[in-house]
Write an enzyme that holds these catalytic residues in place. Sequence first.
Site, PDB file in Angstrom:
ATOM      1  CG  ASP A  80      -0.219  -0.126   2.540  1.00 33.19           C
ATOM      2  OD1 ASP A  80       0.808  -0.835   2.604  1.00 33.19           O
ATOM      3  OD2 ASP A  80      -0.671   0.480   3.539  1.00 33.19           O
ATOM      4  CD  GLU A 138       2.855  -1.260   7.857  1.00 30.49           C
ATOM      5  OE1 GLU A 138       2.895  -1.294   9.098  1.00 30.49           O
ATOM      6  OE2 GLU A 138       3.137  -0.238   7.211  1.00 30.49           O
ATOM      7  CD  GLU A 139       2.763   3.148   5.597  1.00 35.88           C
ATOM      8  OE1 GLU A 139       2.682   3.538   6.780  1.00 35.88           O
ATOM      9  OE2 GLU A 139       3.832   3.093   4.973  1.00 35.88           O
ATOM     10  CG  HIS A 363       5.697   7.706   6.314  1.00 36.98           C
ATOM     11  ND1 HIS A 363       4.752   7.463   7.296  1.00 36.98           N
ATOM     12  CD2 HIS A 363       6.002   6.492   5.803  1.00 36.98           C
ATOM     13  CE1 HIS A 363       4.527   6.162   7.383  1.00 36.98           C
ATOM     14  NE2 HIS A 363       5.285   5.543   6.487  1.00 36.98           N
TER      15      HIS A 363
END
Length: 391
Positions: A80, A138-139, A363
């Site tokens: 993702d 996952e995020e 990120h």
Amino acid sequence: MVVVDKTKLEALFSDIVQWRRYLHTYPELSFQEVHTPVFIAEKLESLGLEVKRNVGGRGVVATLRGEKPGPTIALRADFDALPIEEENEVSYQSQNPGVMHACGHDGHAAALLGVATVLAEKKQDINGAVVFLFQHAEEKPPGGAQEMIKDGCLDGVDAVFGAHVATDIPLGQVNVTSGPIMAAVDAFTIHVQGKGGHGARPHNTKDAVMAGTQLVTELQQIVSRRVDPMDTAVVTVGVFQAGTAFNVIADSAHIEGTVRTFNETTREQIEEEIRAIVKGVEHSTHVSCDVDYLNGYPPLVNPEYETKVLGEVAAGTLGEDAVISAPAALGGEDFAFYLQERPGQFFHVGARTEDENTQFPHHHPRFNFDEEALLNIGKLFMGLVERYLSK
Ligand SMILES: [Zn+2]
Ligand SMILES: [Zn+2]
């Protein structure tokens, strides 16, 4: 006996890079992945593997059964992306506005596809089975791992391994560390309901600002007075909202915070302490409170035996100097759920070079990494397969 020829993976490098860049161009947010799992499933099907789509919602699981019996090991890649507008000016820049692969999950998926491609031709040499776990979301808690586990992705699996590229580790190195390496990340919200009124007539009110500030202060006693000082924990209040005018006693207050822990017992203890402090303040200040405590991901704990195995595999594959041990970090990772169910290991693989484009943190809108790291992830996975599925 599997003898994995790692030059086969090196020969696939340009394909791996191409897959990674394709996924990078078309990133999809957690729980909104549509095209990514289809792309992955089609590649896996073309290799002749048993492929299950929509596992736990959006995950893809492929199984490679060797011709001889033996254990089953699972290798996991997440796929993702994040709600970030990409600022990299590269030929494969994100074409989905506001969405970006800014954590390297595009690379994880491509590297694992590379491993599946090489191993698919080694069926006759495999004693046991390899399960390829391609995980969505996952995020974003509650995350895709839990859903995939509920849907049986670990059935029959003896050990599970996952890797993450890391731009804080130099290319060529791998972090091999046992014990808790990533924190549990929880969030809490407290709504304080008082009774507003005139600033000059406090005795007719229930002051939400006073009760709220008391809560903020007392919450800081949890780590300093209640948690074992040899343990690590953080309680942070990041939001405090209350009040409208200098001469008005606030009717309500809103508090939000986060709790970071490495130990499951401490984590439970802190939630209980928060609730106890809230009860105490309700009692002494006459307000009433609503507490919402959200369990994010549990702490990620690497068991010792598999750390030893990974260390040997890493030294054998990438050289003795490649093995480093880094201190735990307070980020979270839902791979922790797999490790609650099965032995295994999660490890960070260096992806940073002198090139400044590989030095931005995860990120970040300019996050990128040296793609050679994907070969290293692939080689480590193959080394683990060799280790577990050879006699
Ligand atoms: Zn991330
Ligand atoms: Zn990540």
